[in-house]
Design an enzyme around this catalytic site. Structure first.
Site, mmCIF file in Angstrom:
data_model
loop_
_atom_site.group_PDB
_atom_site.id
_atom_site.type_symbol
_atom_site.label_atom_id
_atom_site.label_comp_id
_atom_site.label_asym_id
_atom_site.label_seq_id
_atom_site.Cartn_x
_atom_site.Cartn_y
_atom_site.Cartn_z
ATOM 1 N N CYS A 165 59.944 -71.732 0.672
ATOM 2 C CA CYS A 165 61.082 -72.557 0.643
ATOM 3 C C CYS A 165 61.444 -73.231 2.150
ATOM 4 O O CYS A 165 61.282 -72.727 2.886
ATOM 5 C CB CYS A 165 62.382 -71.766 0.188
ATOM 6 N N HIS A 207 64.026 -72.418 -9.120
ATOM 7 C CA HIS A 207 64.219 -72.073 -7.729
ATOM 8 C C HIS A 207 65.475 -73.026 -7.105
ATOM 9 O O HIS A 207 66.253 -72.766 -6.351
ATOM 10 C CB HIS A 207 62.887 -72.501 -6.932
ATOM 11 N N GLU A 208 65.371 -74.523 -7.553
ATOM 12 C CA GLU A 208 66.255 -75.346 -7.281
ATOM 13 C C GLU A 208 67.750 -74.990 -7.928
ATOM 14 O O GLU A 208 68.621 -75.242 -7.258
ATOM 15 C CB GLU A 208 65.880 -76.879 -7.424
ATOM 16 N N HIS A 211 69.578 -72.642 -6.007
ATOM 17 C CA HIS A 211 70.324 -72.916 -4.982
ATOM 18 C C HIS A 211 71.619 -73.530 -5.343
ATOM 19 O O HIS A 211 72.586 -73.585 -4.542
ATOM 20 C CB HIS A 211 69.426 -74.234 -4.239
#
Length: 267
Positions: A165, A207-208, A211
């Site tokens: 990341c 993954h995003e 966030h």
């Protein structure tokens, strides 16, 4: 791999120059994406589970204002443990030039940092926006923009993948996530759509998306894996304190034994 800005091409399938996409459209075109991303192999789905607390329903989301899209160039990656990575991200309702300018800058930062995906909070801009390109090369593959994304379904089958990341420089570790997901989102023009994502695009999205929920990838790791990177996380905490003169807003030692983040992909 990491966020879609976050994601770095650390896996063998992510090496620069590998052609994972043959689509030339630069803006996200969800019709072409539907034809490409495993629409012929839809995900085996399970009923959506409750998301982590940071995730709220659209009706509860704070709405982004014009001021939320004001930024000073050059944009820089926000690193752990900066509190902006944990802040609540606002829903976007204006699909105007300010949004398009931010998207352009996000792709620019993503390519310059050798990323394949990036979320707005990774640049200190707390809105529900992510961009990615699995090829990771400007002018190659397809640039994908997702605004206000939501997960509607995800596969029971989980796969292990070594992620990195951009907000955690130099840190790579194994993370287990659903192999495929179905998402609902808007494109850069505000058009609603749904699409199935599998394999690498699904990994990048998840993954995003984490966030956007204020969840960081180490919260998806097993205790054994987390132990292996604990020293590196503590080094980032010390770096933050040295740069800001402030105490770290979070300490991995205080979190490492907490229950893993709740939500789809829960191990």
């Amino acid at each position: 791999m990491a966020s879609l800005t976050c994601l770095r091409p650390t896996h063998p399938h992510l090496h620069r120059g590998s052609v994972l996409l043959a689509i030339s459209n630069r803006c996200f075109n969800h019709s072409s994406l539907l034809n490409w991303i495993l629409s012929v192999n839809p995900p085996r789905t399970a009923p959506p589970r409750a998301m982590a607390k940071p995730c709220s329903s659209p009706a509860q989301d704070l709405v982004a204002s014009p001021g939320d899209f004001e930024f000073v160039l050059p944009l820089k990656i926000v690193e752990y443990p900066d509190p902006r990575l944990r802040a609540r991200n606002k829903r976007i309702v204006a699909f105007d030039d300010s949004l398009k300018k931010l998207v352009h800058e996000m792709f620019d930062v993503m390519y310059k940092t050798d990323g394949i995906g990036l979320s707005a909070p990774q640049l200190g801009i707390n809105v529900q926006l992510m961009v990615f390109n699995p090829v990771g090369e400007h002018g190659e593959g397809e640039e994908i923009v997702l605004v206000n994304p939501r997960v509607s379904q995800y596969s029971k089958k989980l796969t292990l993948f070594n992620e990195g990341c951009l907000s955690f420089p130099g840190i790579n570790a194994d993370v287990k996530r659903p192999e495929s997901v179905k998402i609902d989102a808007r494109d850069i023009n505000g058009t609603r759509f749904s699409v199935n994502l599998s394999d690498l695009p699904a990994r990048i999205f998840q993954h995003e998306f984490d966030h956007l929920q204020g969840i960081l990838f180490f919260e998806r790791m097993t205790e054994e894996v987390l132990d292996s990177i604990c020293g590196q996380l503590q080094a980032l905490e010390t770096k933050y304190e040295g740069m800001t003169g402030l105490p770290s807003p979070e300490k991995i030692e205080n979190r490492r034994r907490r229950k893993v983040a709740v939500g789809f992909g829960k191990r």
